[in-house]
Design a protein around this motif. Structure first.
Motif, PDB file in Angstrom:
ATOM      1  N   PRO B 108       0.842  -1.209   0.000  1.00 13.89           N
ATOM      2  CA  PRO B 108       0.000   0.000   0.000  1.00 13.89           C
ATOM      3  C   PRO B 108       0.876   1.258   0.000  1.00 13.89           C
ATOM      4  CG  PRO B 108      -0.599  -1.488   1.803  1.00 13.89           C
ATOM      5  CD  PRO B 108       0.628  -2.051   1.173  1.00 13.89           C
ATOM      6  N   THR B 109       0.375   2.312  -0.640  1.00 16.06           N
ATOM      7  CA  THR B 109       1.163   3.535  -0.819  1.00 16.06           C
ATOM      8  C   THR B 109       1.755   4.056   0.490  1.00 16.06           C
ATOM      9  OG1 THR B 109      -0.438   4.038  -2.522  1.00 16.06           O
ATOM     10  CG2 THR B 109       1.134   5.764  -1.988  1.00 16.06           C
ATOM     11  N   ALA B 110       0.936   4.123   1.529  1.00 22.15           N
ATOM     12  CA  ALA B 110       1.399   4.712   2.793  1.00 22.15           C
ATOM     13  C   ALA B 110       2.574   3.909   3.349  1.00 22.15           C
ATOM     14  CB  ALA B 110       0.258   4.748   3.802  1.00 22.15           C
ATOM     15  N   GLU B 111       2.449   2.593   3.294  1.00 20.66           N
ATOM     16  CA  GLU B 111       3.515   1.734   3.809  1.00 20.66           C
ATOM     17  C   GLU B 111       4.780   1.908   2.973  1.00 20.66           C
ATOM     18  OE1 GLU B 111       2.527  -2.396   3.709  1.00 20.66           O
ATOM     19  OE2 GLU B 111       4.502  -2.996   4.443  1.00 20.66           O
ATOM     20  N   ARG B 112       4.585   1.959   1.662  1.00 27.89           N
ATOM     21  CA  ARG B 112       5.728   2.118   0.768  1.00 27.89           C
ATOM     22  C   ARG B 112       6.469   3.411   1.078  1.00 27.89           C
ATOM     23  NH1 ARG B 112       3.376   1.677  -4.259  1.00 27.89           N
ATOM     24  NH2 ARG B 112       3.324   3.906  -4.626  1.00 27.89           N
ATOM     25  N   GLU B 113       5.701   4.486   1.230  1.00 29.13           N
ATOM     26  CA  GLU B 113       6.325   5.780   1.509  1.00 29.13           C
ATOM     27  C   GLU B 113       7.091   5.770   2.824  1.00 29.13           C
ATOM     28  OE1 GLU B 113       3.105   8.527   1.130  1.00 29.13           O
ATOM     29  OE2 GLU B 113       3.280   8.591  -1.067  1.00 29.13           O
ATOM     30  N   ARG B 114       6.518   5.079   3.814  1.00 29.10           N
ATOM     31  CA  ARG B 114       7.162   5.025   5.125  1.00 29.10           C
ATOM     32  C   ARG B 114       8.495   4.271   5.019  1.00 29.10           C
ATOM     33  NH1 ARG B 114       7.364   1.392   8.619  1.00 29.10           N
ATOM     34  NH2 ARG B 114       5.784   0.045   7.679  1.00 29.10           N
ATOM     35  N   ILE B 115       8.478   3.129   4.341  1.00 27.11           N
ATOM     36  CA  ILE B 115       9.706   2.333   4.208  1.00 27.11           C
ATOM     37  C   ILE B 115      10.754   3.103   3.406  1.00 27.11           C
ATOM     38  CG2 ILE B 115      10.684   0.194   3.286  1.00 27.11           C
ATOM     39  CD1 ILE B 115       7.931  -1.109   3.756  1.00 27.11           C
ATOM     40  N   VAL B 116      10.324   3.707   2.296  1.00 24.23           N
ATOM     41  CA  VAL B 116      11.267   4.453   1.466  1.00 24.23           C
ATOM     42  C   VAL B 116      11.894   5.579   2.277  1.00 24.23           C
ATOM     43  CG1 VAL B 116      11.481   5.986  -0.537  1.00 24.23           C
ATOM     44  CG2 VAL B 116      10.203   3.844  -0.745  1.00 24.23           C
ATOM     45  N   ALA B 117      11.069   6.300   3.034  1.00 24.05           N
ATOM     46  CA  ALA B 117      11.587   7.415   3.839  1.00 24.05           C
ATOM     47  C   ALA B 117      12.640   6.917   4.828  1.00 24.05           C
ATOM     48  CB  ALA B 117      10.440   8.104   4.575  1.00 24.05           C
ATOM     49  N   HIS B 118      12.375   5.755   5.418  1.00 22.47           N
ATOM     50  CA  HIS B 118      13.319   5.191   6.373  1.00 22.47           C
ATOM     51  C   HIS B 118      14.680   4.930   5.726  1.00 22.47           C
ATOM     52  CE1 HIS B 118      14.927   2.683   9.585  1.00 22.47           C
ATOM     53  NE2 HIS B 118      15.200   1.756   8.677  1.00 22.47           N
ATOM     54  N   TYR B 119      14.653   4.342   4.532  1.00 20.23           N
ATOM     55  CA  TYR B 119      15.916   3.989   3.894  1.00 20.23           C
ATOM     56  C   TYR B 119      16.612   5.191   3.244  1.00 20.23           C
ATOM     57  CZ  TYR B 119      15.329  -0.787   5.178  1.00 20.23           C
ATOM     58  OH  TYR B 119      15.209  -1.919   5.932  1.00 20.23           O
ATOM     59  N   VAL B 120      15.820   6.166   2.828  1.00 16.81           N
ATOM     60  CA  VAL B 120      16.419   7.421   2.351  1.00 16.81           C
ATOM     61  C   VAL B 120      17.251   8.007   3.485  1.00 16.81           C
ATOM     62  CG1 VAL B 120      15.880   9.831   1.813  1.00 16.81           C
ATOM     63  CG2 VAL B 120      14.707   8.004   0.588  1.00 16.81           C
ATOM     64  N   ASP B 121      16.685   7.973   4.664  1.00 15.64           N
ATOM     65  CA  ASP B 121      17.361   8.483   5.843  1.00 15.64           C
ATOM     66  C   ASP B 121      18.598   7.634   6.169  1.00 15.64           C
ATOM     67  OD1 ASP B 121      17.573  10.288   7.857  1.00 15.64           O
ATOM     68  OD2 ASP B 121      16.376   9.114   9.280  1.00 15.64           O
ATOM     69  N   ARG B 148      17.667   0.758  -2.264  1.00 16.29           N
ATOM     70  CA  ARG B 148      16.675   0.011  -3.021  1.00 16.29           C
ATOM     71  C   ARG B 148      16.734  -1.468  -2.649  1.00 16.29           C
ATOM     72  NH1 ARG B 148      17.088  -0.427  -9.494  1.00 16.29           N
ATOM     73  NH2 ARG B 148      18.776  -1.826  -8.925  1.00 16.29           N
ATOM     74  N   ALA B 149      17.979  -1.977  -2.481  1.00 13.85           N
ATOM     75  CA  ALA B 149      18.146  -3.377  -2.117  1.00 13.85           C
ATOM     76  C   ALA B 149      17.617  -3.630  -0.701  1.00 13.85           C
ATOM     77  CB  ALA B 149      19.613  -3.768  -2.226  1.00 13.85           C
ATOM     78  N   LEU B 150      17.960  -2.724   0.222  1.00 11.72           N
ATOM     79  CA  LEU B 150      17.606  -2.952   1.625  1.00 11.72           C
ATOM     80  C   LEU B 150      16.114  -2.777   1.880  1.00 11.72           C
ATOM     81  CD1 LEU B 150      20.597  -1.099   3.291  1.00 11.72           C
ATOM     82  CD2 LEU B 150      20.270  -3.573   3.060  1.00 11.72           C
ATOM     83  N   ALA B 151      15.459  -1.951   1.054  1.00 14.62           N
ATOM     84  CA  ALA B 151      14.060  -1.618   1.295  1.00 14.62           C
ATOM     85  C   ALA B 151      13.142  -2.838   1.254  1.00 14.62           C
ATOM     86  CB  ALA B 151      13.585  -0.586   0.267  1.00 14.62           C
ATOM     87  N   VAL B 152      13.545  -3.892   0.549  1.00 12.06           N
ATOM     88  CA  VAL B 152      12.696  -5.081   0.503  1.00 12.06           C
ATOM     89  C   VAL B 152      13.042  -6.039   1.637  1.00 12.06           C
ATOM     90  CG1 VAL B 152      12.224  -4.945  -1.960  1.00 12.06           C
ATOM     91  CG2 VAL B 152      14.225  -6.211  -1.177  1.00 12.06           C
ATOM     92  N   ALA B 153      13.864  -5.569   2.585  1.00 11.99           N
ATOM     93  CA  ALA B 153      14.275  -6.370   3.733  1.00 11.99           C
ATOM     94  C   ALA B 153      14.783  -7.740   3.307  1.00 11.99           C
ATOM     95  CB  ALA B 153      13.121  -6.510   4.741  1.00 11.99           C
ATOM     96  N   PRO B 154      15.803  -7.793   2.489  1.00 10.21           N
ATOM     97  CA  PRO B 154      16.318  -9.077   2.015  1.00 10.21           C
ATOM     98  C   PRO B 154      17.101  -9.755   3.130  1.00 10.21           C
ATOM     99  CG  PRO B 154      17.767  -7.317   1.292  1.00 10.21           C
ATOM    100  CD  PRO B 154      16.656  -6.661   2.049  1.00 10.21           C
ATOM    101  N   ASP B 155      17.185 -11.065   3.105  1.00  8.12           N
ATOM    102  CA  ASP B 155      18.044 -11.665   4.117  1.00  8.12           C
ATOM    103  C   ASP B 155      19.412 -12.021   3.532  1.00  8.12           C
ATOM    104  OD1 ASP B 155      15.563 -14.233   4.191  1.00  8.12           O
ATOM    105  OD2 ASP B 155      17.082 -13.858   2.661  1.00  8.12           O
ATOM    106  N   LEU B 156      19.563 -11.768   2.216  1.00  7.67           N
ATOM    107  CA  LEU B 156      20.866 -11.969   1.589  1.00  7.67           C
ATOM    108  C   LEU B 156      21.076 -10.857   0.563  1.00  7.67           C
ATOM    109  CD1 LEU B 156      23.389 -13.700   0.908  1.00  7.67           C
ATOM    110  CD2 LEU B 156      21.937 -15.051  -0.599  1.00  7.67           C
ATOM    111  N   VAL B 157      22.205 -10.157   0.694  1.00  2.58           N
ATOM    112  CA  VAL B 157      22.515  -9.120  -0.290  1.00  2.58           C
ATOM    113  C   VAL B 157      23.756  -9.548  -1.052  1.00  2.58           C
ATOM    114  CG1 VAL B 157      23.128  -6.699  -0.668  1.00  2.58           C
ATOM    115  CG2 VAL B 157      21.498  -7.297   1.126  1.00  2.58           C
ATOM    116  N   LEU B 158      23.648  -9.562  -2.375  1.00  2.81           N
ATOM    117  CA  LEU B 158      24.757  -9.981  -3.241  1.00  2.81           C
ATOM    118  C   LEU B 158      25.333  -8.746  -3.912  1.00  2.81           C
ATOM    119  CD1 LEU B 158      22.738 -12.895  -4.820  1.00  2.81           C
ATOM    120  CD2 LEU B 158      24.512 -13.126  -3.082  1.00  2.81           C
ATOM    121  N   MET B 159      26.595  -8.472  -3.636  1.00  2.00           N
ATOM    122  CA  MET B 159      27.171  -7.240  -4.164  1.00  2.00           C
ATOM    123  C   MET B 159      28.319  -7.564  -5.106  1.00  2.00           C
ATOM    124  SD  MET B 159      27.213  -4.866  -0.843  1.00  2.00           S
ATOM    125  CE  MET B 159      25.768  -3.867  -0.666  1.00  2.00           C
TER     126      MET B 159
END
Lengths: 290, 252
Positions: B108-121, B148-159
């Motif tokens: 939902p938009t509100a949730e998306r905005e909240r998560i994005v704001a958190h990771y922007v910060d 962008r990678a962290l926003a989906v709360a991944p449990d594995l990040v491949l860099m």
């Protein structure tokens, strides 16, 4: 008389002088002066050519008279006034623009989706690409007889010709645009679980958009190019008709040239309008070096 | 109770066909990565480090051997394990917030905005929400990719050499940022690099690959607490060992 013949040469010499003289001038000034200089040289060349091709006609029993083969730039001016005065210019320009914009809109409405599909899905490309490539080299003008047969002598035939001229640049341009999307964008999108229409809406279309806009620009140019030819047959309005009609009805080459100049001018205007699309945020990124 | 392994690579071999010739890129690789571990894969250019990461990310398939994450075989890309690309892979036509929200389109938009704001910060991009990538510096673009990678709360990040395109100062800063974020989020990280210092500064363990056909030549534990003192004897001991394993002398 001798001086008058010399005058155009003096004018063009003066114009050519602008090239070394403005070498150190500010760029803004150069942008204004240099095209004017080119215009003067071209007009002078045109004038000189028209004068040089005049000949004396001597008929027995008559005084010799000069026959103009080509109109000079000064003779074309009243032709403009005449065309504006009787409303033909505006009426014909609108008729031509209507045909071009309709044909172009149809081409975009069909060409963009087909190009996206053929660029993205290998199977669509397998099915459609050979025919797109085989039909593409056929000049839209070759279709004139068929289109008159199919659509009669009304607007339909001309619109169809323009559609054909605009359709192929759009399809192939869109197809190439989709195929050249960097693999990193698509992988990123898939990685985040995007698929189907969302993938198209969020990645494929926006990624291809700058190149699609470029293909639209080319297509509109082609459309405007072929409208004249399309109107030379079996239609009695439009700038193309103006040109054939002016010749057929009394060898009015001044009107012919005036019509040609209008076509050029409107073409520039159309291109300027579609280029404004390139400034949109959604498109601009594709034209800027990162 | 021991936690199950995060990534298990078992006897993985990857071959490519080129001009009717079989080219072995990875030769019988086995490796276990634990949850919340930071593992660097170190090796010379062209050794197949990226190929290994691509297979774990589900973009390529091993020719032989098996690959499991959380005990399940890898079947394709998945938002639970997110790739951060070498050339950023962020979209030049989208703003910072639209880029970061890419993986959250179904929320939902509100949730998306909240998560994005958190990771922007979190990645320090406040004030640049509406900017386009072309208006950002290289380091900032990399922050967008990371957010962008962290926003989906991944449990594995491949860099895949994510800092390779940055200047050396920005690279140092971004390493510190990355460690700060890793400590906060505790995701598992697999980080491919050819930079020895980078791997010693970041990793819990460094996996050293040989040139093609690549095998694991060593797995070096870096038992140093963060922040690491790059002048300490232990740091230099690990570094020298890595250089030695790569077959290059440290002194020039």
């Amino acid at each position: 008389m001798g001086f008058l013949a010399f005058e155009p040469l003096a004018l063009s010499a003066l114009a050519l002088l602008a090239i070394p003289l403005t070498r150190r001038a500010p760029e803004r000034l150069q942008r204004i002066v240099l095209p004017i200089a080119t215009a003067v040289v071209l007009l002078v060349a045109w004038h000189a050519f028209a004068v040089a091709t005049r000949y004396e006609l001597r008929m027995p029993g008559e005084a010799p008279r000069t026959v103009d083969v080509f109109p000079t730039p000064i003779q074309v001016l009243p032709a403009f006034v005449e065309l504006l005065g009787d409303g033909r210019l505006v009426r014909y320009a609108i008729a031509s623009l209507y045909r071009v914009l309709t044909g172009f809109a149809l081409a975009a409405a069909l060409g963009i989706p087909l190009g996206l599909a053929a660029g993205w899905f290998t199977r669509v490309s397998f099915a459609a690409d050979p025919f797109i490539q085989a039909l593409r080299p056929i000049s839209p003008l070759a279709w004139i007889p068929i289109s008159i047969l199919a659509f009669g002598v009304e607007d339909g035939a001309a619109i169809f010709i323009i559609f054909l001229g605009a359709f192929f640049p759009i399809v192939t341009g869109t197809m190439t645009a989709v195929r050249s999307i960097p693999v990193a964008y698509v992988r990123a999108a898939r990685n985040f679980g995007l698929d189907g229409l969302t993938l198209f809406r969020v990645v494929v279309f926006p990624a291809a958009l700058p190149q699609i806009v470029t293909s639209l620009r080319i297509a509109l140019g082609v459309g405007w190019l072929v409208v004249v030819a399309a109107e030379m047959n079996a239609i009695n309005s439009g700038l193309g008709f103006l040109i054939v009609d002016a010749r057929n009805m009394g060898m009015r080459y001044d009107l012919v040239v005036a019509g040609m100049l209008c076509i050029g001018l409107i073409g520039v205007l159309l291109d300027w309008m579609i280029r404004r699309l390139e400034r949109l945020d959604e498109v601009r990124w594709g034209f800027s070096k990162v | 109770m021991p936690q199950p392994a995060k990534v298990v690579v078992e006897h993985v071999t990857k071959t490519f066909r080129r001009n009717d010739e079989e080219l072995i890129v990875l030769d019988d690789l086995s490796l276990v990565v634990e949850p919340s571990e930071f593992v660097c894969v170190l090796g010379p250019s062209g050794c197949g480090k990226s190929t290994l990461l691509n297979m774990i990310g589900g973009f390529e398939v091993p020719s032989r051997g098996s690959l499991t994450i959380d005990g399940h075989p890898v079947r394709g890309p998945d938002p639970r394990r997110v790739f951060v690309f070498q050339e950023y892979g962020i979209f030049p036509w989208a703003t910072v917030v639209d880029n970061i929200g890419l993986g959250l389109l179904r929320r939902p938009t509100a949730e998306r905005e909240r998560i994005v704001a958190h990771y922007v910060d979190l990645v320090g991009l406040k004030g640049f929400e509406r900017s386009f990538p072309s208006e950002l510096s290289g380091g900032m673009k990399q922050r967008v990719a990371l957010a962008r990678a962290l926003a989906v709360a991944p449990d594995l990040v491949l860099m895949d050499e994510p800092l390779g395109a940055l200047d050396s100062l920005t690279r140092l800063q971004m390493r510190a940022e990355l460690l700060r974020i890793w400590k906060a989020e505790r995701m598992t990280v697999m980080f491919v690099t050819h930079d020895v210092d980078e791997s010693v500064q970041l990793a819990d363990r460094v996996v050293v690959l040989s040139p093609r056909p690549s095998r694991i030549v060593d797995v070096v534990e870096v038992a140093l607490p963060h922040p690491r003192d790059i002048g300490s004897p232990e740091y230099n001991r690990v570094k020298n060992r890595l250089y030695e394993r790569l077959g290059v002398r440290h002194e020039i």
